[in-house]
Design a protein around this motif. Structure first.
Motif, short mmCIF file in Angstrom:
data_model
loop_
_atom_site.label_atom_id
_atom_site.label_comp_id
_atom_site.label_asym_id
_atom_site.label_seq_id
_atom_site.Cartn_x
_atom_site.Cartn_y
_atom_site.Cartn_z
N GLY A 104 -63.30 9.81 -18.46
CA GLY A 104 -62.48 10.43 -19.50
C GLY A 104 -61.52 11.45 -18.90
O GLY A 104 -61.26 11.46 -17.69
N GLU A 105 -61.04 12.32 -19.78
CA GLU A 105 -59.95 13.23 -19.39
C GLU A 105 -60.48 14.56 -18.84
O GLU A 105 -60.18 14.93 -17.71
N GLY A 106 -61.23 15.25 -19.65
CA GLY A 106 -61.75 16.55 -19.21
C GLY A 106 -62.69 17.09 -20.26
O GLY A 106 -62.63 16.67 -21.43
N PRO A 107 -63.58 18.00 -19.88
CA PRO A 107 -64.55 18.54 -20.83
C PRO A 107 -63.88 19.27 -21.99
O PRO A 107 -62.83 19.91 -21.81
N GLU A 110 -67.72 21.73 -26.39
CA GLU A 110 -69.16 21.45 -26.37
C GLU A 110 -69.64 21.08 -24.95
O GLU A 110 -70.71 21.50 -24.50
N GLU A 111 -68.81 20.31 -24.27
CA GLU A 111 -69.15 19.88 -22.91
C GLU A 111 -69.21 21.10 -21.98
O GLU A 111 -70.11 21.21 -21.14
N ASP A 112 -68.26 22.02 -22.17
CA ASP A 112 -68.19 23.25 -21.37
C ASP A 112 -69.44 24.11 -21.60
O ASP A 112 -69.98 24.72 -20.68
N LEU A 116 -72.35 18.98 -19.81
CA LEU A 116 -72.46 17.52 -19.78
C LEU A 116 -71.21 16.89 -20.38
O LEU A 116 -70.65 17.43 -21.36
N PRO A 117 -70.75 15.76 -19.83
CA PRO A 117 -69.55 15.13 -20.38
C PRO A 117 -69.85 14.39 -21.68
O PRO A 117 -70.96 13.87 -21.88
N PHE A 118 -68.86 14.34 -22.52
CA PHE A 118 -68.92 13.54 -23.75
C PHE A 118 -70.18 13.80 -24.59
O PHE A 118 -70.97 12.90 -24.84
N VAL A 119 -70.35 15.08 -24.97
CA VAL A 119 -71.46 15.42 -25.87
C VAL A 119 -70.95 16.06 -27.17
O VAL A 119 -71.74 16.45 -28.01
N CYS A 144 -68.07 10.43 -16.49
CA CYS A 144 -67.49 11.65 -15.93
C CYS A 144 -66.03 11.76 -16.39
O CYS A 144 -65.56 10.95 -17.20
N ASN A 145 -65.34 12.72 -15.87
CA ASN A 145 -63.95 13.00 -16.27
C ASN A 145 -63.06 13.16 -15.04
O ASN A 145 -63.55 13.41 -13.95
N ILE A 146 -61.75 13.07 -15.26
CA ILE A 146 -60.83 13.25 -14.12
C ILE A 146 -60.75 14.72 -13.70
O ILE A 146 -60.46 15.00 -12.54
N PHE A 218 -58.60 2.87 -25.34
CA PHE A 218 -58.27 4.12 -26.03
C PHE A 218 -59.37 5.14 -25.83
O PHE A 218 -60.56 4.79 -25.73
N HIS A 219 -58.99 6.41 -25.82
CA HIS A 219 -59.96 7.50 -25.72
C HIS A 219 -60.68 7.62 -27.08
O HIS A 219 -60.06 7.48 -28.13
N PRO A 220 -61.99 7.89 -27.06
CA PRO A 220 -62.70 8.02 -28.35
C PRO A 220 -62.12 9.12 -29.25
O PRO A 220 -62.19 9.00 -30.48
N1 URA Z 1 -63.15 14.21 -23.86
C1 URA Z 1 -63.15 13.85 -22.55
O1 URA Z 1 -62.22 13.25 -22.06
N2 URA Z 1 -64.21 14.16 -21.85
C2 URA Z 1 -65.27 14.79 -22.34
O2 URA Z 1 -66.22 15.02 -21.59
C3 URA Z 1 -65.24 15.12 -23.70
C4 URA Z 1 -64.17 14.84 -24.44
#
Ligand code: URA
Length: 248
Positions: A104-107, A110-112, A116-119, A144-146, A218-220
């Protein structure tokens, strides 16, 4: 020309040919020269320096690092300004031997907070797509993220931030060596394809990154904003194709 250099030239030519073919398939007829740090993956001077200092040309290749080693090297990173606003680094989550990897793109917030990524909300949707849609536990894939630190107010990471973090993403990819990568959204896809792309044009089509089949989708978070039947079924098709390819 020595054998290693010949092999390198051959591999560069093959990837240039593949990129030109992809561009033609996307309908690109011409392109401008641009100097965007994150997407310009092999600036000439850098490529030359890499070639000249490549230890693989005189010594045995360096062993691929494990995820733990990549994480250790990242340390309490302050290499870019994103470190200033983060609560913690969000490195990655999941199976170190995963066959399917999501990038994905970045935290987000919530992830921060959780490391954890994508929570967050987008993460819940991604988890549902993996667990209910693909019918595999989230813990079986690697996510993970870029960039590993939350950008302020969830803005898109800047090219220099993406470029600074890229060696760690590459380390993760090399360590996991998944059979298929799914790139979520435009920034991740653009980074992995080495050029700025329109996600709606490239999603659903196969590409390659570091020799690994790559499926952009597509990104969620975009899906949450535009929860249409067409977008949902597009992502569903992409994920099914990615899973099938990872099992081939
Ligand atoms: N969007 C992202 O791209 N990464 C995450 O970890 C959360 C949301």
């Amino acid at each position: 020309m020595d054998a290693a250099l010949t092999a390198e030239v051959r591999s560069l030519l093959a990837s240039a040919r593949a990129t030109l073919k992809e561009l033609a398939e996307e309908g690109v007829e011409q392109f401008e020269r641009r100097s965007d740090a994150a997407f310009d993956l092999h600036p000439r001077a850098e490529a030359q320096a890499a070639l000249e200092s490549d230890p693989a040309r005189s010594q045995p290749a360096r062993a691929v690092r494990t995820l733990d080693e990549v994480r250790l090297e990242l340390g309490e990173c302050t290499r870019c300004p994103l470190s200033e606003g983060r609560k913690q680094i969000v490195f990655g989550d999941g199976n170190p031997d995963a066959e399917l990897m999501f990038i994905g793109e970045g935290p987000g917030e919530e992830e921060d907070l959780r490391g954890l990524p994508f929570v967050g909300r987008a993460g819940e949707l991604l988890t549902q797509m993996i667990e209910r849609g693909l019918e595999i536990p989230r813990s079986e894939v690697y996510i993970c993220n870029i960039v590993k630190c939350r950008p302020p107010k969830n803005r898109t990471p800047h090219p220099d931030e993406i470029a600074t973090c890229k060696p760690f993403l590459d380390g993760q990819i090399d360590a996991v060596r998944p059979r298929t990568i799914v790139a979520l959204g435009r920034p991740a896809t653009s980074l992995l394809l080495g050029r700025d792309v329109a996600i709606s044009r490239v999603r659903g089509t196969w590409h390659e990154y570091r020799g690994i089949p790559l499926m952009p989708t597509f990104h969620p978070a975009f899906l949450l904003r535009q929860y249409t039947d067409a977008n949902r079924s597009a992502v569903w098709e992409d994920l099914k194709a990615a899973l099938a390819r990872s099992r081939q």
